[in-house]
Motif scaffolding. Sequence first.
Motif, mmCIF file in Angstrom:
data_model
loop_
_atom_site.group_PDB
_atom_site.id
_atom_site.type_symbol
_atom_site.label_atom_id
_atom_site.label_comp_id
_atom_site.label_asym_id
_atom_site.label_seq_id
_atom_site.Cartn_x
_atom_site.Cartn_y
_atom_site.Cartn_z
ATOM 1 N N SER A 196 5.193 32.639 -0.092
ATOM 2 C CA SER A 196 3.966 33.402 0.097
ATOM 3 C C SER A 196 2.912 32.564 0.806
ATOM 4 N N PHE A 197 2.752 31.303 0.389
ATOM 5 C CA PHE A 197 1.766 30.421 1.003
ATOM 6 C C PHE A 197 2.105 30.160 2.469
ATOM 7 N N VAL A 198 3.400 30.014 2.770
ATOM 8 C CA VAL A 198 3.820 29.789 4.154
ATOM 9 C C VAL A 198 3.498 31.015 5.009
ATOM 10 N N GLU A 199 3.835 32.198 4.511
ATOM 11 C CA GLU A 199 3.638 33.417 5.287
ATOM 12 C C GLU A 199 2.163 33.713 5.543
ATOM 13 N N THR A 200 1.304 33.354 4.616
ATOM 14 C CA THR A 200 -0.128 33.608 4.790
ATOM 15 C C THR A 200 -0.862 32.467 5.470
ATOM 16 N N GLY A 201 -0.144 31.383 5.781
ATOM 17 C CA GLY A 201 -0.759 30.256 6.459
ATOM 18 C C GLY A 201 -1.457 29.274 5.549
ATOM 19 N N ARG A 202 -1.362 29.444 4.240
ATOM 20 C CA ARG A 202 -2.009 28.510 3.301
ATOM 21 C C ARG A 202 -1.230 27.209 3.177
ATOM 22 N N SER A 203 0.050 27.253 3.589
ATOM 23 C CA SER A 203 0.879 26.061 3.518
ATOM 24 C C SER A 203 1.688 25.946 4.801
ATOM 25 N N ALA A 233 17.039 30.109 -0.322
ATOM 26 C CA ALA A 233 16.675 28.913 0.433
ATOM 27 C C ALA A 233 16.311 27.731 -0.460
ATOM 28 N N GLY A 234 16.402 27.900 -1.771
ATOM 29 C CA GLY A 234 16.086 26.802 -2.671
ATOM 30 C C GLY A 234 14.609 26.466 -2.698
ATOM 31 N N SER A 235 13.766 27.494 -2.589
ATOM 32 C CA SER A 235 12.325 27.299 -2.623
ATOM 33 C C SER A 235 11.748 28.149 -3.749
ATOM 34 N N SER A 236 10.481 28.464 -3.691
ATOM 35 C CA SER A 236 9.848 29.331 -4.687
ATOM 36 C C SER A 236 9.136 30.464 -3.984
ATOM 37 N N ALA A 237 9.010 31.601 -4.665
ATOM 38 C CA ALA A 237 8.323 32.746 -4.083
ATOM 39 C C ALA A 237 6.873 32.389 -3.762
ATOM 40 N N ARG A 238 6.267 31.564 -4.598
ATOM 41 C CA ARG A 238 4.880 31.144 -4.369
ATOM 42 C C ARG A 238 4.761 30.370 -3.058
ATOM 43 N N HIS A 239 5.705 29.457 -2.835
ATOM 44 C CA HIS A 239 5.656 28.663 -1.604
ATOM 45 C C HIS A 239 5.918 29.527 -0.385
ATOM 46 N N GLN A 298 10.170 38.132 -1.114
ATOM 47 C CA GLN A 298 9.878 36.696 -1.081
ATOM 48 C C GLN A 298 10.704 35.953 -2.125
ATOM 49 N N LEU A 299 10.906 36.585 -3.283
ATOM 50 C CA LEU A 299 11.695 35.953 -4.335
ATOM 51 C C LEU A 299 13.145 35.804 -3.919
ATOM 52 N N GLU A 300 13.723 36.855 -3.313
ATOM 53 C CA GLU A 300 15.122 36.785 -2.876
ATOM 54 C C GLU A 300 15.312 35.689 -1.834
#
Length: 271
Positions: free
Chosen positions: A45-52, A37-43, A30-32
Amino acid sequence: MTPPSSGTASTAQGAGPLLRIWRERRRLSQLELALRAGSSARHISFVETGRSRPSEELVLRLAEHLDVPVRERNALLLAAGYAPRYPQTPLDDPALDALRTGIERLIQGYEPYPALVVDAVYDVVAANRGVHMLLDGVPEHLLAPPLNAMRLTLHPEGLAPRIRNLREWRGHLLAQMERQLALHRSGPLRALYEEVAAYPAPEAAPGEEPAEPVPYFALPLRIEHGGHTLSFVSSISTFNTPMDVTVAELAVETLLPADPATVKYLQSFLA
């Protein structure tokens, strides 16, 4: 092999699970992916789990960095709640006139060497005289539209009996289709694979030559024609940065002569 859609993820679950499958397929953390992509690993993660819910721009950016095929990018957009971005224009549409003309000029310019263009399920879109020469003697029922390159090559009444290294070439083609099935959710491609994989594959076809060391950079296709054994190395090219599903799934295959004897034969036969 199984296409990405056949696991636990589906478009009904949103884009997150699909993006996770593509990320894992590309062996990225997720970090790579976030750094690329100019994002964050946290974001991520949230996208992949459906939280965002990802923005349309982020879906497209992630798909670009994950090298997702154009057709599957449309599926990602739909799963995220957005309209498909990439059209699928019929090849006979007037909008693609220039493309069709360019393709015909390209493969004709390659003569006397064989060259053809296929779509996503290996139906032949265009072929030059070099290809038609190799099809001499193939029964009419295999030449009826839509002409399919995989079926023509591997069918026991097609080119298969004349391929001197059939076991190796068959294995190469089936592996190629398996790689595509791992990337594309395609029922027609799966059906074609199951059909040609079920064709008889004798341990040693009559006249088949044993594998031998060759000074080529790729596996040669060795095929009989007119009492001669011709040797080719296959090269496949696609269109760069396509914005249409149809164009993205076209592939130009050229058969480069792998020895001087093949060059001489083709030049004399198609002079």
